[in-house]
Design a protein around this motif. Structure first.
Motif, PDB file in Angstrom:
ATOM      1  N   LEU A 167     105.785  58.269 -49.381  1.00 18.08           N
ATOM      2  CA  LEU A 167     105.219  57.369 -48.387  1.00 18.08           C
ATOM      3  C   LEU A 167     104.690  58.202 -47.226  1.00 18.08           C
ATOM      4  O   LEU A 167     105.422  59.009 -46.646  1.00 18.08           O
ATOM      5  CB  LEU A 167     106.285  56.394 -47.888  1.00 18.08           C
ATOM      6  N   ALA A 168     103.425  58.018 -46.887  1.00 19.17           N
ATOM      7  CA  ALA A 168     102.825  58.690 -45.736  1.00 19.17           C
ATOM      8  C   ALA A 168     103.092  57.851 -44.493  1.00 19.17           C
ATOM      9  O   ALA A 168     102.717  56.680 -44.434  1.00 19.17           O
ATOM     10  CB  ALA A 168     101.327  58.861 -45.947  1.00 19.17           C
ATOM     11  N   VAL A 169     103.760  58.440 -43.513  1.00 17.59           N
ATOM     12  CA  VAL A 169     104.151  57.732 -42.295  1.00 17.59           C
ATOM     13  C   VAL A 169     103.466  58.396 -41.105  1.00 17.59           C
ATOM     14  O   VAL A 169     103.541  59.629 -40.954  1.00 17.59           O
ATOM     15  CB  VAL A 169     105.680  57.754 -42.111  1.00 17.59           C
ATOM     16  N   ILE A 170     102.837  57.591 -40.262  1.00 16.59           N
ATOM     17  CA  ILE A 170     102.085  58.112 -39.123  1.00 16.59           C
ATOM     18  C   ILE A 170     102.514  57.399 -37.854  1.00 16.59           C
ATOM     19  O   ILE A 170     102.526  56.164 -37.807  1.00 16.59           O
ATOM     20  CB  ILE A 170     100.566  57.929 -39.338  1.00 16.59           C
ATOM     21  N   SER A 171     102.872  58.177 -36.833  1.00 18.00           N
ATOM     22  CA  SER A 171     103.117  57.648 -35.496  1.00 18.00           C
ATOM     23  C   SER A 171     101.848  57.873 -34.692  1.00 18.00           C
ATOM     24  O   SER A 171     101.474  59.020 -34.403  1.00 18.00           O
ATOM     25  CB  SER A 171     104.308  58.351 -34.835  1.00 18.00           C
ATOM     26  N   ALA A 172     101.182  56.779 -34.319  1.00 19.57           N
ATOM     27  CA  ALA A 172      99.859  56.856 -33.701  1.00 19.57           C
ATOM     28  C   ALA A 172      99.902  56.433 -32.241  1.00 19.57           C
ATOM     29  O   ALA A 172     100.685  55.558 -31.851  1.00 19.57           O
ATOM     30  CB  ALA A 172      98.882  55.960 -34.465  1.00 19.57           C
ATOM     31  N   HIS A 173      99.043  57.048 -31.465  1.00 22.53           N
ATOM     32  CA  HIS A 173      98.816  56.623 -30.080  1.00 22.53           C
ATOM     33  C   HIS A 173      97.311  56.742 -29.839  1.00 22.53           C
ATOM     34  O   HIS A 173      96.810  57.803 -29.455  1.00 22.53           O
ATOM     35  CB  HIS A 173      99.602  57.487 -29.115  1.00 22.53           C
ATOM     36  N   LEU A 174      96.601  55.648 -30.086  1.00 25.45           N
ATOM     37  CA  LEU A 174      95.142  55.672 -29.994  1.00 25.45           C
ATOM     38  C   LEU A 174      94.685  55.634 -28.540  1.00 25.45           C
ATOM     39  O   LEU A 174      95.413  55.202 -27.646  1.00 25.45           O
ATOM     40  CB  LEU A 174      94.546  54.498 -30.770  1.00 25.45           C
ATOM     41  N   SER A 175      93.463  56.074 -28.326  1.00 30.71           N
ATOM     42  CA  SER A 175      92.925  56.162 -26.976  1.00 30.71           C
ATOM     43  C   SER A 175      92.961  54.814 -26.266  1.00 30.71           C
ATOM     44  O   SER A 175      92.464  53.816 -26.783  1.00 30.71           O
ATOM     45  CB  SER A 175      91.474  56.654 -27.012  1.00 30.71           C
ATOM     46  N   PRO A 176      93.528  54.766 -25.043  1.00 32.60           N
ATOM     47  CA  PRO A 176      93.540  53.524 -24.295  1.00 32.60           C
ATOM     48  C   PRO A 176      92.253  53.293 -23.511  1.00 32.60           C
ATOM     49  O   PRO A 176      92.074  52.227 -22.916  1.00 32.60           O
ATOM     50  CB  PRO A 176      94.716  53.717 -23.328  1.00 32.60           C
ATOM     51  N   TYR A 177      91.359  54.273 -23.511  1.00 33.63           N
ATOM     52  CA  TYR A 177      90.218  54.230 -22.610  1.00 33.63           C
ATOM     53  C   TYR A 177      88.953  53.640 -23.221  1.00 33.63           C
ATOM     54  O   TYR A 177      88.016  53.308 -22.496  1.00 33.63           O
ATOM     55  CB  TYR A 177      89.917  55.639 -22.092  1.00 33.63           C
ATOM     56  N   SER A 178      88.918  53.506 -24.542  1.00 28.35           N
ATOM     57  CA  SER A 178      87.727  52.988 -25.201  1.00 28.35           C
ATOM     58  C   SER A 178      88.086  52.481 -26.588  1.00 28.35           C
ATOM     59  O   SER A 178      88.659  53.220 -27.390  1.00 28.35           O
ATOM     60  CB  SER A 178      86.664  54.092 -25.312  1.00 28.35           C
ATOM     61  N   ALA A 179      87.718  51.242 -26.862  1.00 29.57           N
ATOM     62  CA  ALA A 179      87.951  50.699 -28.201  1.00 29.57           C
ATOM     63  C   ALA A 179      87.143  51.456 -29.239  1.00 29.57           C
ATOM     64  O   ALA A 179      87.610  51.691 -30.361  1.00 29.57           O
ATOM     65  CB  ALA A 179      87.616  49.212 -28.227  1.00 29.57           C
ATOM     66  N   ASP A 180      85.918  51.849 -28.891  1.00 27.89           N
ATOM     67  CA  ASP A 180      85.081  52.575 -29.843  1.00 27.89           C
ATOM     68  C   ASP A 180      85.683  53.936 -30.172  1.00 27.89           C
ATOM     69  O   ASP A 180      85.688  54.363 -31.331  1.00 27.89           O
ATOM     70  CB  ASP A 180      83.670  52.745 -29.284  1.00 27.89           C
TER      71      ASP A 180
ATOM     72  N   ALA B 228      91.821  46.646 -14.267  1.00 27.19           N
ATOM     73  CA  ALA B 228      90.395  46.850 -14.521  1.00 27.19           C
ATOM     74  C   ALA B 228      90.140  47.855 -15.631  1.00 27.19           C
ATOM     75  O   ALA B 228      89.235  47.660 -16.473  1.00 27.19           O
ATOM     76  CB  ALA B 228      89.707  47.301 -13.229  1.00 27.19           C
ATOM     77  N   HIS B 229      90.907  48.944 -15.685  1.00 28.91           N
ATOM     78  CA  HIS B 229      90.650  49.955 -16.710  1.00 28.91           C
ATOM     79  C   HIS B 229      90.950  49.418 -18.110  1.00 28.91           C
ATOM     80  O   HIS B 229      90.275  49.785 -19.078  1.00 28.91           O
ATOM     81  CB  HIS B 229      91.456  51.233 -16.435  1.00 28.91           C
ATOM     82  N   ASP B 230      91.944  48.533 -18.227  1.00 24.82           N
ATOM     83  CA  ASP B 230      92.225  47.927 -19.526  1.00 24.82           C
ATOM     84  C   ASP B 230      91.154  46.901 -19.899  1.00 24.82           C
ATOM     85  O   ASP B 230      90.778  46.782 -21.073  1.00 24.82           O
ATOM     86  CB  ASP B 230      93.603  47.260 -19.513  1.00 24.82           C
ATOM     87  N   ARG B 231      90.659  46.150 -18.921  1.00 23.54           N
ATOM     88  CA  ARG B 231      89.584  45.196 -19.211  1.00 23.54           C
ATOM     89  C   ARG B 231      88.351  45.919 -19.723  1.00 23.54           C
ATOM     90  O   ARG B 231      87.707  45.481 -20.687  1.00 23.54           O
ATOM     91  CB  ARG B 231      89.223  44.388 -17.956  1.00 23.54           C
ATOM     92  N   SER B 232      88.006  47.033 -19.086  1.00 23.73           N
ATOM     93  CA  SER B 232      86.796  47.752 -19.491  1.00 23.73           C
ATOM     94  C   SER B 232      86.950  48.379 -20.873  1.00 23.73           C
ATOM     95  O   SER B 232      85.990  48.479 -21.634  1.00 23.73           O
ATOM     96  CB  SER B 232      86.445  48.827 -18.468  1.00 23.73           C
ATOM     97  N   ALA B 233      88.172  48.798 -21.213  1.00 26.80           N
ATOM     98  CA  ALA B 233      88.413  49.473 -22.488  1.00 26.80           C
ATOM     99  C   ALA B 233      88.553  48.498 -23.648  1.00 26.80           C
ATOM    100  O   ALA B 233      88.211  48.828 -24.786  1.00 26.80           O
ATOM    101  CB  ALA B 233      89.676  50.324 -22.396  1.00 26.80           C
TER     102      ALA B 233
END
Length: 260
Positions: free
Chosen positions: A107-120, A163-168
């Motif tokens: 089983l491949a297990v990944i702990s991820a923390h994706l960028s909070p600054y941009s959905a793209d 505001a930074h979360d709304r923009s992201a």
């Protein structure tokens, strides 16, 4: 189980979080925001191993927001630890293959923390992780601070979101504030299943989609599994972590015997 440590669970936060984790007693633990855990010969990771009775490793992050994976070696086996793809995302990720009784392949297990600054940007990071989740031939899991709003979740009260979360997290250029679902769409295109959303729809229980981020008021903490694991999915819940973290933990239950 996935837990965001909120800047490393400093001061007296770790004992509280450790108690939450011990109450759940996970076989696999995914950690994010392990800030400071790379210092002093991984002293804080060693404390976590001792306090939890688990074996772990820390994945380096160029931002210092390290991720980690710990396992209970009495129930699952340590396999290959991989860090060579960490540079492909802002905070990096932790990646481990484990052997699980009842699974014919690791089983491949990944702990991820994706960028909070941009959905793209986060969507591009997710595209890399999709490949890593499928690397053992179909059995894979991505869990952690995904940071963006999944398709089907309720829109948060945007006027209460910083505001930074709304923009992201919203669709740029749209005069109406609405969630940008590109991260969840990319993960779904990669044949991954959002555990909470799947069970919420299956059992007509929208409460399973409850937000986990205390500040952004969205379900930032998520677990996504490959479709090959879907028959083994038997449960999902959150675990309250306040006041020690600003994210509730998420817990997914998989029963390999259901794959027969």
């Amino acid at each position: 189980m996935s837990v965001n440590l909120r800047y490393g669970a400093k001061d007296d936060a770790w004992p509280g979080l450790a108690g939450v984790i011990r109450d759940v007693a996970p076989q696999v633990l995914l950690l994010q925001e392990a800030v400071g855990w790379a210092n002093d010969d991984l002293a804080r990771l060693r404390v976590a191993e001792r306090d939890l009775g688990m074996r772990g490793a820390l994945a380096p992050s160029r931002t210092g927001f390290h991720t980690a994976i710990l396992i209970n070696e009495g129930s699952v086996g340590w396999g290959e630890w991989i860090t060579k793809y960490n540079h492909t995302s802002l905070h990096g990720h932790a990646e481990l293959t484990i052997t699980v009784p009842g699974l014919p392949r690791p089983l491949a297990v990944i702990s991820a923390h994706l960028s909070p600054y941009s959905a793209d940007t986060a969507a591009q990071e997710a595209q890399v992780l999709i490949g890593r989740a499928h690397k053992t031939g179909g059995y894979g899991l991505i869990g952690g601070d995904i940071n963006h709003i999944p398709p089907g979740d309720t829109e948060p009260p945007w006027d209460e979101v910083p505001a930074h979360d709304r923009s992201a997290r919203t669709v740029p250029g749209d005069p109406v504030l609405r969630a940008n679902h590109i991260v969840g769409q990319v993960l779904a295109r990669g044949d991954l299943v959002d555990v909470a959303a799947h069970l919420a729809d299956k059992h007509s229980d929208p409460g399973l989609r409850a937000w986990t981020g205390h500040i952004g008021k969205v379900r930032t903490d998520q677990v996504h599994i490959t479709k090959a694991l879907l028959p083994a999915l038997t449960g999902y819940r959150t675990a309250a972590t306040a006041p020690w973290s600003d994210h509730d933990a998420v817990v997914t239950v998989l029963d390999p015997a259901q794959l027969d």
